[in-house]
Design an enzyme around this catalytic site. Structure first.
Site, PDB file in Angstrom:
ATOM      1  N   SER A 154       0.819  -1.211   0.000  1.00  0.00           N
ATOM      2  CA  SER A 154       0.000   0.000   0.000  1.00  0.00           C
ATOM      3  C   SER A 154       0.854   1.262   0.000  1.00  0.00           C
ATOM      4  O   SER A 154       1.981   1.271   0.483  1.00  0.00           O
ATOM      5  CB  SER A 154      -0.909   0.023   1.233  1.00  0.00           C
ATOM      6  OG  SER A 154      -1.747  -1.091   1.259  1.00  0.00           O
TER       7      SER A 154
HETATM    8  N1  SAH Z   1      -1.211  -4.509   4.114  1.00  0.00           N
HETATM    9  C1  SAH Z   1      -0.454  -4.659   2.886  1.00  0.00           C
HETATM   10  C2  SAH Z   1      -1.355  -4.501   1.684  1.00  0.00           C
HETATM   11  C3  SAH Z   1      -1.315  -5.654   0.768  1.00  0.00           C
HETATM   12  S1  SAH Z   1      -2.426  -5.551  -0.623  1.00  0.00           S
HETATM   13  C4  SAH Z   1       0.690  -3.649   2.887  1.00  0.00           C
HETATM   14  O1  SAH Z   1       1.181  -3.267   3.932  1.00  0.00           O
HETATM   15  O2  SAH Z   1       1.173  -3.252   1.846  1.00  0.00           O
HETATM   16  C5  SAH Z   1      -3.854  -6.385  -0.033  1.00  0.00           C
HETATM   17  C6  SAH Z   1      -3.707  -7.836   0.333  1.00  0.00           C
HETATM   18  O3  SAH Z   1      -5.005  -8.326   0.674  1.00  0.00           O
HETATM   19  C7  SAH Z   1      -3.185  -8.748  -0.768  1.00  0.00           C
HETATM   20  O4  SAH Z   1      -2.028  -9.389  -0.322  1.00  0.00           O
HETATM   21  C8  SAH Z   1      -4.333  -9.738  -0.994  1.00  0.00           C
HETATM   22  O5  SAH Z   1      -3.900 -11.048  -1.294  1.00  0.00           O
HETATM   23  C9  SAH Z   1      -5.049  -9.702   0.334  1.00  0.00           C
HETATM   24  N2  SAH Z   1      -6.441 -10.172   0.310  1.00  0.00           N
HETATM   25  C10 SAH Z   1      -7.409  -9.941  -0.617  1.00  0.00           C
HETATM   26  N3  SAH Z   1      -8.551 -10.558  -0.270  1.00  0.00           N
HETATM   27  C11 SAH Z   1      -8.318 -11.214   0.909  1.00  0.00           C
HETATM   28  C12 SAH Z   1      -9.092 -12.067   1.761  1.00  0.00           C
HETATM   29  N4  SAH Z   1     -10.365 -12.370   1.496  1.00  0.00           N
HETATM   30  N5  SAH Z   1      -8.494 -12.565   2.874  1.00  0.00           N
HETATM   31  C13 SAH Z   1      -7.205 -12.264   3.175  1.00  0.00           C
HETATM   32  N6  SAH Z   1      -6.423 -11.490   2.409  1.00  0.00           N
HETATM   33  C14 SAH Z   1      -6.959 -10.960   1.277  1.00  0.00           C
END
Ligand code: SAH
Length: 219
Positions: free
Chosen positions: A69
Site C-alpha cells: 500500500s
Molecule cells: N497490508 C499490505 C497490503 C497488501 S495488498 C501492505 O502493507 O502493503 C492487499 C492484500 O489483501 C493482498 O495481499 C491480498 O492477497 C489480500 N487479500 C485480498 N482478499 C483477501 C481475503 N479475502 N483474505 C485475506 N487477504 C486478502
C-alpha cells in the site's frame, strides 16, 4: 541495527525523513504514526530491484497481482484506527508483504494478520523474523471469516476492498472497537471507520480510495 536494515543512499534515513515530511504536508497529524513510519524500513518489504523507490509515496508491486500500500494510505488508516485510544489487539486483513503489519506491531500489543495468498504470507513471516517481531500472529485464510478464536478485537484494519462490510468482522469487533475498511467496487471505493457503540454501529467516511478487491476463498 545492521547496515542493511538501516539502509544507504535512496533507502537511507534521509529518504525516510523526506517521506514523513510529505505525509505531514498531506495532512497526517499523528506524531506517533509519523515517528513509526520514520523508523520502519519499508525497503525490506519490497523486491531489491524496487528498493530505491521504497520511500516514494506510492504503491509498489509485490507479485501475485498485489501491491504494497501507499505510505499515505497506511498512515491515514492507522491514524484513524488509533483515534481516541490505542487498541490493545488488532486484526489485520490482507498481510501482503507485511509492511503495515510491522508498523502496527510497533504501536499495539498484539497484531493478528490474515492473508489468502500463501506465498505472500510466507514472505511476510520471513520479514517479521528478520526484523525481530514477536507480537504478530499470522494465518493463511480467507479474511472474510475473521479470526473467531482470538476475537473480539479492539481494532480491525482491512487492506483490500469488499463490496460490502463482511458481517463476521462486525461480529468480532469489541465494544468501543474500531474497524477501518475500504468498501465498494473499483473506481468507487470509500474508506470508512465503523465504531461499535453501546447499541449498534456508527459510521464515518474518510476518503475516496483505490484498493485491490477483497476476494473470497484461498489464493
Ligand atoms: N497490508 C499490505 C497490503 C497488501 S495488498 C501492505 O502493507 O502493503 C492487499 C492484500 O489483501 C493482498 O495481499 C491480498 O492477497 C489480500 N487479500 C485480498 N482478499 C483477501 C481475503 N479475502 N483474505 C485475506 N487477504 C486478502
Amino acid at each position: 541495527m545492521s547496515n542493511e536494515l538501516l539502509g544507504i543512499g535512496m533507502t537511507s534515513q534521509r529518504s525516510r525523513n523526506r517521506l514523513v515530511d510529505r505525509l505531514r504536508e498531506m495532512g497526517i497529524a499523528s506524531e506517533i504514526v509519523l515517528e513509526t513510519i520514520r523508523n520502519t524500513p519499508r525497503h525490506i518489504f519490497v523486491d531489491e530491484a524496487l528498493a530505491t523507490r521504497a520511500y516514494d509515496n506510492t504503491a509498489l508491486p509485490i507479485g501475485h497481482n498485489q501491491t504494497i500500500s501507499q505510505p499515505y494510505i497506511v498512515a491515514r488508516m492507522i491514524e484513524a484506527l488509533l483515534e481516541g485510544k490505542v487498541p490493545a489487539t488488532v486484526l489485520e486483513i490482507g498481510t501482503g508483504c507485511g509492511y503495515q503489519t510491522a508498523i502496527l506491531a510497533r504501536l499495539v500489543n498484539k497484531v493478528y494478520t490474515l492473508e489468502r495468498i500463501d506465498a505472500l504470507l510466507n514472505r511476510a513471516r520471513d520479514n517479521f523474523i528478520r526484523l525481530g517481531y514477536t507480537n504478530i500472529r499470522t494465518k493463511h485464510t480467507d479474511g472474510n471469516l475473521g479470526w473467531p478464536e482470538y476475537s473480539p478485537f479492539e481494532g480491525i484494519i482491512v487492506s483490500a476492498a469488499p463490496n460490502e462490510i463482511p458481517e463476521k468482522l462486525l461480529e468480532q469487533l469489541a465494544p468501543g472497537g474500531r474497524l477501518v475498511i475500504p468498501v465498494g467496487r473499483s473506481g468507487e471505493q470509500e474508506l470508512l471507520t465503523i465504531v461499535r457503540e453501546e447499541r449498534g454501529f456508527s459510521e464515518k467516511r474518510l476518503d475516496w480510495v483505490s484498493f485491490v478487491p477483497m476476494l473470497e476463498g484461498l489464493g
